[in-house]
Design a protein around this motif. Structure first.
Motif, PDB file in Angstrom:
ATOM      1  N   LYS A 233       0.857  -1.178   0.000  1.00  0.00           N
ATOM      2  CA  LYS A 233       0.000   0.000   0.000  1.00  0.00           C
ATOM      3  C   LYS A 233       0.896   1.232   0.000  1.00  0.00           C
ATOM      4  N   ARG A 235       1.128   5.609  -0.664  1.00  0.00           N
ATOM      5  CA  ARG A 235       0.453   6.894  -0.812  1.00  0.00           C
ATOM      6  C   ARG A 235       1.412   7.843  -1.515  1.00  0.00           C
ATOM      7  N   ARG A 237       1.843  11.880  -3.517  1.00  0.00           N
ATOM      8  CA  ARG A 237       1.287  13.223  -3.677  1.00  0.00           C
ATOM      9  C   ARG A 237       2.330  14.091  -4.379  1.00  0.00           C
ATOM     10  N   ILE A 301      -1.035  10.513   3.340  1.00  0.00           N
ATOM     11  CA  ILE A 301      -0.021  11.284   2.642  1.00  0.00           C
ATOM     12  C   ILE A 301      -0.162  12.787   2.852  1.00  0.00           C
TER      13      ILE A 301
END
Length: 385
Positions: A233, A235, A237, A301
């Motif tokens: 998993k 995240r 940005r 994030i």
């Protein structure tokens, strides 16, 4: 409609219990009045005892209407003696309740009760005295990034460094519910544990002082990026900012800390790892930098990006302002306690200026304090007309 701040009487009350270490022989001026004049003088661009005294004499009628000054305006030697005599820890402690009030008001104004508390050091480069073996003042401070408030300051011992100062400064700050962001020098197991035990979360930068941990984080992140994060998993940005002739792009990546991470069990509540890839384009030239982090924050994030970005903010919002607006690096105050006390006055008055809602720059606000006594009192007491 105006908002009530505090009165000048409430300002004076913060210093009533402060021990006056001056000689009683020539103690003509009340300590509280001397300190408040110093605060007002620094807000009005004074950069030392002589500047404070000069400003005070030019504003004598205003000060005598405001404060108890039975023997008139103190001279420069009075301000120098007071700043030399006061013990920095005791002096700073007088501001603790005032800071709590500022912090509460800022939390309400920003609607943010989970600030990033950036811990970082700064050196006053010209505050040394080679002839007497005194090195430049280096201090560590805690900056509430979203609020624009310095919460505490601790000077490092000349033979020591920030590692010993950080645990001391964390004892002075309530960081329950906050995110404490510290540069690589403070990435120590005991410091992480202290933050967690105090009810906060940590975001700690990694460098070669934690070589095995850095290698483990870097190798794991590179491995997962090569797989396009197919097995974990992740995240991500990306944020871009343009200004001052350059464009900066930041890519943030956050993963759960793997069980194989070297020394994982020794870092209390270490949950996630991450990186920030900074690309800066200026005058057609591109530079890049990658920084790695460990954190007790859960996956998220936005919060990770905000915490790492706000930690860099101490350089832009606090240290840069002290260097440019206050010209702190030019300070030649060389007495060991006086220079620390004056550095605190700079940081605290910067915090007061940051709280004022006016749209002017810090430079213009500080000039306005020197030009207009009404505006000066607005900044000091947080009263908005």
């Amino acid at each position: 409609m105006g908002r009530r701040g505090i009165t000048i009487g409430e300002v004076l009350c913060h210093f009533e219990e402060l021990e006056d270490l001056r000689s009683e022989i020539n103690r003509k001026h009340p300590l509280e009045s001397v300190i408040v004049i110093a605060l007002l003088g620094v807000l009005s661009r004074a950069s030392g005892p002589t500047g404070i005294a000069t400003w005070a004499n030019l504003n004598a009628d205003f000060l005598q209407s405001l404060l108890h000054l039975p023997h008139g305006i103190p001279g420069k030697d009075v301000f120098r003696r007071v700043l030399c005599a006061l013990k920095p820890e005791a002096f700073q402690q007088c501001f603790s309740n005032w800071i709590k009030t500022l912090r509460t008001a800022a939390a309400q104004a920003t609607e943010n009760d989970r600030p990033t508390l950036a811990v970082d050091g700064k050196t006053l480069r010209r505050s040394h005295d080679v002839q007497n073996g005194l090195g430049p003042l280096h201090s560590v401070s805690v900056w509430a990034s979203e609020y624009g408030i310095t919460l505490a300051q601790v000077a490092t011992d000349e033979k020591s460094n920030e590692i010993t100062a950080i645990p001391r400064i964390l004892q002075l700050v309530d960081f329950k519910g906050a995110i404490v962001a510290i540069d690589a020098l403070g990435t120590q197991k005991a410091i992480a544990e202290r933050v967690v035990d105090g009810g906060g979360d940590f975001v700690l930068a990694l460098k070669r002082n934690q070589e095995k941990l850095l290698d483990g984080v870097e190798d794991y992140l590179v491995e997962q990026m090569e797989k396009d994060f197919a097995d974990v998993k992740a995240r991500r940005r990306v944020a871009q900012e343009t200004g001052h002739g350059r464009t900066e792009t930041r890519e943030y990546i956050q993963l759960e800390a793997p069980s194989t991470l070297p020394g994982l069990k020794h870092w209390k509540k270490l949950k996630t790892i991450g990186l920030v890839h900074l690309t800066s384009l200026r005058n057609g030239q591109e530079t890049t930098r990658v920084r790695y982090f460990i954190s007790s924050l859960p996956m998220g994030i936005k919060q990770f990006a905000q915490a790492t970005r706000n930690h860099w903010g101490i350089e832009n919002s606090c240290h840069w302002s002290l260097d440019v607006t206050y010209r702190e690096d030019d300070s030649r105050i060389r007495h060991v306690d006086a220079r620390e006390n004056f550095a605190w006055l700079n940081r605290f008055t910067l915090s007061l200026l940051k709280q004022h809602p006016g749209k002017g720059s810090l430079v213009m606000k500080r000039r306005s304090c020197g030009w207009n006594s009404k505006f000066l009192l607005e900044v000091l007491t947080a009263v908005r007309s």
